[in-house]
Design a protein around this motif. Structure first.
Motif, PDB file in Angstrom:
ATOM      1  N   ARG A 100      -1.440  14.132 -37.314  1.00 26.85           N
ATOM      2  CA  ARG A 100      -1.247  14.238 -35.934  1.00 26.85           C
ATOM      3  C   ARG A 100      -0.545  13.123 -35.135  1.00 26.85           C
ATOM      4  O   ARG A 100       0.199  13.550 -34.192  1.00 26.85           O
ATOM      5  CB  ARG A 100      -2.626  14.408 -35.381  1.00 26.85           C
ATOM      6  N   LEU A 101      -0.853  11.985 -35.568  1.00 23.94           N
ATOM      7  CA  LEU A 101      -0.356  10.764 -35.102  1.00 23.94           C
ATOM      8  C   LEU A 101       1.296  10.588 -35.148  1.00 23.94           C
ATOM      9  O   LEU A 101       2.104  10.114 -34.480  1.00 23.94           O
ATOM     10  CB  LEU A 101      -1.194   9.441 -35.130  1.00 23.94           C
ATOM     11  N   LEU A 151      -0.558   7.619 -22.867  1.00 25.39           N
ATOM     12  CA  LEU A 151      -1.664   6.605 -23.555  1.00 25.39           C
ATOM     13  C   LEU A 151      -1.286   5.814 -24.830  1.00 25.39           C
ATOM     14  O   LEU A 151      -0.763   6.570 -25.747  1.00 25.39           O
ATOM     15  CB  LEU A 151      -2.990   7.493 -23.814  1.00 25.39           C
ATOM     16  N   PHE A 152      -1.302   4.645 -24.782  1.00 24.29           N
ATOM     17  CA  PHE A 152      -0.714   3.496 -25.625  1.00 24.29           C
ATOM     18  C   PHE A 152      -1.928   3.153 -26.333  1.00 24.29           C
ATOM     19  O   PHE A 152      -3.045   2.389 -25.934  1.00 24.29           O
ATOM     20  CB  PHE A 152      -0.166   2.413 -25.146  1.00 24.29           C
ATOM     21  N   LEU A 153      -2.235   3.791 -27.534  1.00 18.00           N
ATOM     22  CA  LEU A 153      -3.449   3.202 -28.473  1.00 18.00           C
ATOM     23  C   LEU A 153      -3.061   2.051 -29.362  1.00 18.00           C
ATOM     24  O   LEU A 153      -2.467   2.242 -30.497  1.00 18.00           O
ATOM     25  CB  LEU A 153      -4.063   4.273 -29.075  1.00 18.00           C
ATOM     26  N   ASP A 154      -3.109   0.744 -29.024  1.00 16.87           N
ATOM     27  CA  ASP A 154      -2.845  -0.359 -29.837  1.00 16.87           C
ATOM     28  C   ASP A 154      -3.733  -0.293 -30.934  1.00 16.87           C
ATOM     29  O   ASP A 154      -4.877  -0.204 -30.586  1.00 16.87           O
ATOM     30  CB  ASP A 154      -2.553  -1.548 -29.044  1.00 16.87           C
ATOM     31  N   VAL A 198      -8.790  15.866 -29.075  1.00 19.65           N
ATOM     32  CA  VAL A 198      -7.746  15.525 -27.933  1.00 19.65           C
ATOM     33  C   VAL A 198      -6.512  15.955 -28.209  1.00 19.65           C
ATOM     34  O   VAL A 198      -5.706  16.728 -27.273  1.00 19.65           O
ATOM     35  CB  VAL A 198      -7.784  13.890 -27.290  1.00 19.65           C
ATOM     36  N   LEU A 199      -5.766  15.621 -29.515  1.00 22.32           N
ATOM     37  CA  LEU A 199      -4.594  15.818 -29.839  1.00 22.32           C
ATOM     38  C   LEU A 199      -4.318  17.444 -29.846  1.00 22.32           C
ATOM     39  O   LEU A 199      -3.371  18.030 -29.706  1.00 22.32           O
ATOM     40  CB  LEU A 199      -4.035  14.920 -31.179  1.00 22.32           C
ATOM     41  N   GLN A 200      -5.431  18.061 -30.408  1.00 22.41           N
ATOM     42  CA  GLN A 200      -5.427  19.433 -30.784  1.00 22.41           C
ATOM     43  C   GLN A 200      -5.658  20.505 -29.556  1.00 22.41           C
ATOM     44  O   GLN A 200      -4.895  21.430 -29.484  1.00 22.41           O
ATOM     45  CB  GLN A 200      -6.425  19.877 -31.957  1.00 22.41           C
ATOM     46  N   GLU A 201      -6.724  19.997 -28.886  1.00 22.86           N
ATOM     47  CA  GLU A 201      -7.214  20.916 -27.828  1.00 22.86           C
ATOM     48  C   GLU A 201      -6.485  20.479 -26.619  1.00 22.86           C
ATOM     49  O   GLU A 201      -7.104  21.244 -25.496  1.00 22.86           O
ATOM     50  CB  GLU A 201      -8.598  21.065 -27.923  1.00 22.86           C
ATOM     51  N   ARG A 202      -6.157  19.234 -26.346  1.00 21.62           N
ATOM     52  CA  ARG A 202      -5.987  18.817 -24.904  1.00 21.62           C
ATOM     53  C   ARG A 202      -7.077  18.865 -24.106  1.00 21.62           C
ATOM     54  O   ARG A 202      -6.898  19.339 -22.963  1.00 21.62           O
ATOM     55  CB  ARG A 202      -4.836  19.659 -24.418  1.00 21.62           C
ATOM     56  N   VAL A 220      -6.890  17.773 -20.238  1.00 20.89           N
ATOM     57  CA  VAL A 220      -5.970  16.836 -19.865  1.00 20.89           C
ATOM     58  C   VAL A 220      -4.593  16.981 -20.536  1.00 20.89           C
ATOM     59  O   VAL A 220      -4.422  17.566 -21.567  1.00 20.89           O
ATOM     60  CB  VAL A 220      -6.402  15.301 -20.551  1.00 20.89           C
ATOM     61  N   ASP A 221      -3.482  16.290 -19.863  1.00 21.09           N
ATOM     62  CA  ASP A 221      -2.134  16.144 -20.385  1.00 21.09           C
ATOM     63  C   ASP A 221      -1.710  15.040 -20.574  1.00 21.09           C
ATOM     64  O   ASP A 221      -1.246  14.196 -19.602  1.00 21.09           O
ATOM     65  CB  ASP A 221      -1.350  17.114 -19.193  1.00 21.09           C
TER      66      ASP A 221
END
Length: 455
Positions: free
Chosen positions: A304-305, A240-243, A259-263, A276-277
């Motif tokens: 995290r980013l 996923l590209f978050l521009d 999302v980043l921590q718990e997927r 999600v993966d």
């Protein structure tokens, strides 16, 4: 493209001849071989699109021939002949990689149907491989032009980052190629066969961004007439590209952190989260660290980013790459616009190298396209260049500047330069900005910074 090439392998001469004749009448180029050894020798001289072989032959069996063909010529499709009572052998051949089988005696229509289907499969395989190769060329790191140290250092780090699933944060000014670098990371990773999904956080209204990212269920809000998958769910197992991540509102920053921590994601209106993966690649032209200090961006999300931070240098810091970029863009647009005879004299390249290119590579590309479209003759001349490229800039030696032995204040020099430009242009901000080769917005910023006002 020539006729499809087919090789018939069978120790029964009559069957070989009949099958060859039928397929030649159908428009194929057909060769024959009486046994496996002859077939392998023929394949070395002339690779085939399709091999049709009997399973029971003296010497090399059809099954052994199948294995050798799949090993040495993986693009070649294999179909096997089998007798009515030996279907089990055909099933074994299918497990070894045969595309299909034909039962003896072979029906003419069945033969044509199986061959046509097998060759369609072969064509699709070649198209997929060609498309994959084109994607690799388009989105490989080699597609990012330049040899400057700063750029090469970024590309080296990005190529190593591609081998992991770590989150990547790409920083760079507008037009430096952040999305191109993100695609190169994705298409050189183990996720390259999965989706690459893009969302521009600054281009979608804030009240719609949550639904675009996370999706919603039917009836979750007015207008939600059906279930909808969000971009994150669509990117499952991919990237996923978050521009322009710096434009994401604070409430969604919290959800992205989860999302980043718990997927997992929580759809609007859904009773339970969904696993999600997703590999996240974010990009911004803004200084996120400064935004963290100002309270406009979450510090925990930033860290995290920025697991792997990458910086794309602006074009003004890689001027040695400009001539190569000009040449590549010029060739590209000549072909696209149907002007193969158009010329760009190398004497014009310094005009491109001295400009600061606030829009970076994208601005340079747009200028070259405009030149190719609008050039009235077969050679681009100085007069065809935009005014700001033709404008002569004085060399440093032409500016009378005495450096005192005790040192000098850079801010004082900048203030004096801005003041003199304003005075020279009678305080016309637009003209003063053009004289200094900066935008009017940048000039106003400096006027406020140094408290410069016309008396």
């Amino acid at each position: 493209m020539g006729k499809p090439r087919i090789l018939i392998v069978d120790d029964e001469e009559n069957l070989r001849r009949v099958t060859q004749l039928r397929l030649q009448q159908a428009g194929y180029e057909v060769a024959t071989a009486p046994n496996g050894d002859s077939a392998l020798a023929l394949l070395q001289k002339a690779p085939q699109d399709l091999v049709i072989t009997d399973l029971r032959m003296p010497g090399i069996s059809g099954l052994d021939l199948l294995r050798r063909v799949k090993d040495a010529y993986p693009e070649t499709i294999v179909v096997v002949f089998t007798a009515f009572g030996t279907i089990e052998s055909a099933v074994e051949a299918m497990k070894e990689g045969a595309y299909d089988y034909l039962i003896k005696p072979v029906n003419a229509e069945a033969l044509k149907m199986v061959v046509a289907r097998a060759l369609d499969h072969h064509r699709l395989q070649l198209e997929v491989r060609s498309l994959r190769s084109a994607i690799d060329r388009k989105y490989g790191f080699e597609s990012i032009t330049g040899k400057s140290k700063a750029l090469l250092a970024t590309l080296d780090a990005a190529s190593r980052a591609a081998q992991s699933d770590s989150t990547v944060l790409i920083r760079g000014e507008t037009g430096t190629g952040k999305e191109l670098l993100a695609k190169a990371i994705h298409f050189n990773s183990r996720r390259k066969d999965r989706p690459f999904v893009v969302i521009n956080c600054g281009a979608i209204p804030k009240d719609l961004l949550e639904s675009e990212l996370f999706g919603h269920t039917k009836g979750a809000f007015t207008g939600a007439v059906a279930d909808k998958k969000g971009k994150i769910e669509l990117a499952n197992e991919g990237s996923l590209f978050l521009d322009e991540i710096g434009e994401m509102p604070p409430d969604l920053q919290v959800k992205l952190l989860r999302v980043l921590q718990e997927r997992e994601i929580e759809k609007i209106g859904a009773p339970h989260p969904i696993k999600v993966d997703v590999r996240v690649i974010a990009a911004t032209h803004r200084n996120l660290q400064a935004m963290v200090e100002d309270g406009d961006f979450r510090e925990d999300l930033y860290y995290r980013l920025a697991v792997i931070p990458l910086v794309l240098p602006p074009l003004r810091e890689r001027t040695e790459d400009i001539p190569e970029l000009v040449t590549i863009f010029f060739q590209r647009f000549k072909e696209r616009m149907g002007r193969p005879g158009l010329r760009l004299n190398s004497s014009l390249l310094p005009y491109f190298s001295t400009h600061r290119w606030p829009g970076n590579v994208r601005e340079l590309e747009n200028v070259i396209e405009r030149l190719v479209v609008l050039a009235p003759d077969d050679e681009i001349k100085v007069d065809d260049l935009p005014d700001y490229l033709r404008r002569e800039r004085p060399a440093l030696e032409a500016i009378q500047l005495d450096l005192p032995p005790g040192g000098i204040s850079m801010e004082a020099v900048e203030r004096e330069l801005v003041l003199r430009a304003l005075q020279k242009c009678h305080w016309n901000q637009t003209k003063a900005a053009e004289y200094l080769d900066i935008s009017r917005k940048q000039l106003i910023y400096r006027m406020e910074k140094f408290n410069l006002r016309e008396d």
